[in-house]
Design an enzyme around this catalytic site. Sequence first.
Site, PDB file in Angstrom:
ATOM      1  N   GLN A   1      51.474  38.804  43.396  1.00 25.26           N
ATOM      2  CA  GLN A   1      51.977  39.775  42.436  1.00 25.26           C
ATOM      3  C   GLN A   1      51.913  41.167  43.057  1.00 25.26           C
ATOM      4  O   GLN A   1      52.590  41.422  44.049  1.00 25.26           O
ATOM      5  CB  GLN A   1      51.203  39.665  41.115  1.00 25.26           C
ATOM      6  CG  GLN A   1      51.519  38.359  40.393  1.00 25.26           C
ATOM      7  CD  GLN A   1      50.576  38.045  39.266  1.00 25.26           C
ATOM      8  OE1 GLN A   1      49.401  38.379  39.291  1.00 25.26           O
ATOM      9  NE2 GLN A   1      51.074  37.372  38.256  1.00 25.26           N
TER      10      GLN A   1
ATOM     11  N   ASN B   1      42.801  31.587  35.614  1.00 25.82           N
ATOM     12  CA  ASN B   1      43.917  32.372  36.143  1.00 25.82           C
ATOM     13  C   ASN B   1      45.248  31.628  36.176  1.00 25.82           C
ATOM     14  O   ASN B   1      46.176  32.024  36.863  1.00 25.82           O
ATOM     15  CB  ASN B   1      43.576  32.882  37.547  1.00 25.82           C
ATOM     16  CG  ASN B   1      42.297  33.680  37.547  1.00 25.82           C
ATOM     17  OD1 ASN B   1      41.307  33.263  38.141  1.00 25.82           O
ATOM     18  ND2 ASN B   1      42.267  34.797  36.837  1.00 25.82           N
TER      19      ASN B   1
ATOM     20  N   ILE C   1      50.776  31.333  37.763  1.00 27.50           N
ATOM     21  CA  ILE C   1      49.484  31.731  38.312  1.00 27.50           C
ATOM     22  C   ILE C   1      49.348  33.242  38.272  1.00 27.50           C
ATOM     23  O   ILE C   1      50.254  33.963  38.680  1.00 27.50           O
ATOM     24  CB  ILE C   1      49.343  31.237  39.769  1.00 27.50           C
ATOM     25  CG1 ILE C   1      49.536  29.715  39.817  1.00 27.50           C
ATOM     26  CG2 ILE C   1      48.000  31.643  40.359  1.00 27.50           C
ATOM     27  CD1 ILE C   1      49.815  29.182  41.199  1.00 27.50           C
ATOM     28  N   CYS C   2      48.213  33.707  37.785  1.00 24.91           N
ATOM     29  CA  CYS C   2      47.894  35.131  37.774  1.00 24.91           C
ATOM     30  C   CYS C   2      46.998  35.392  38.986  1.00 24.91           C
ATOM     31  O   CYS C   2      45.810  35.094  38.961  1.00 24.91           O
ATOM     32  CB  CYS C   2      47.190  35.499  36.470  1.00 24.91           C
ATOM     33  SG  CYS C   2      46.787  37.241  36.354  1.00 24.91           S
ATOM     34  N   MET C   3      47.621  35.905  40.051  1.00 24.12           N
ATOM     35  CA  MET C   3      46.881  36.129  41.292  1.00 24.12           C
ATOM     36  C   MET C   3      47.532  37.300  42.022  1.00 24.12           C
ATOM     37  O   MET C   3      48.739  37.288  42.268  1.00 24.12           O
ATOM     38  CB  MET C   3      46.926  34.857  42.150  1.00 24.12           C
ATOM     39  CG  MET C   3      46.115  34.935  43.405  1.00 24.12           C
ATOM     40  SD  MET C   3      46.071  33.349  44.304  1.00 24.12           S
ATOM     41  CE  MET C   3      47.683  33.344  45.053  1.00 24.12           C
TER      42      MET C   3
END
Length: 154
Positions: A95, A82, A89-91
């Site tokens: 988001q 992630n 950061i893909c969280m």
Amino acid sequence: MSVTSSSLRLMSDLRAIKQEPPEGCSASPVSEDNLYVWNATIFGPEETPWEGGIFSLRLQFSERYPEKPPRVRFTCEMFHPNIYSDGNICMDTIQDKWSPCHNICTVLMSIQSLLTDPNCSSPANPEAAQLYTKDKAAYNRRVRRVAQRSVDNC
């Protein structure tokens, strides 16, 4: 510096993190005259491949904080399903599922938790996600190397 609702909230977050720092995390503004850019550190959780690692992050807040989440990215090497190659950061917490009830402590603790509990269904790093799901031992070895190098680079 003018006092805005965002700067008041950031001062409150700073007080909170100084009085009761979350376990394994620290953060503070980069400079006294700018509350909107912070450096943070997350220590790799014990008894995980991340253990012993020291991971640095940069948090950037807008005048619309806490209505809008901070931009958060790792400034060190990372290998995680992630985390994009540029450290972003893909969280969902920072988001589309952001809430003003979150603060710097909850953001850092969420990121620390994400290290050991990735979401491979929407990977930012497909190579890490594939290795995590197909060969966990190889993934763990790669993470150990990243954790060991993080100590040398801090």
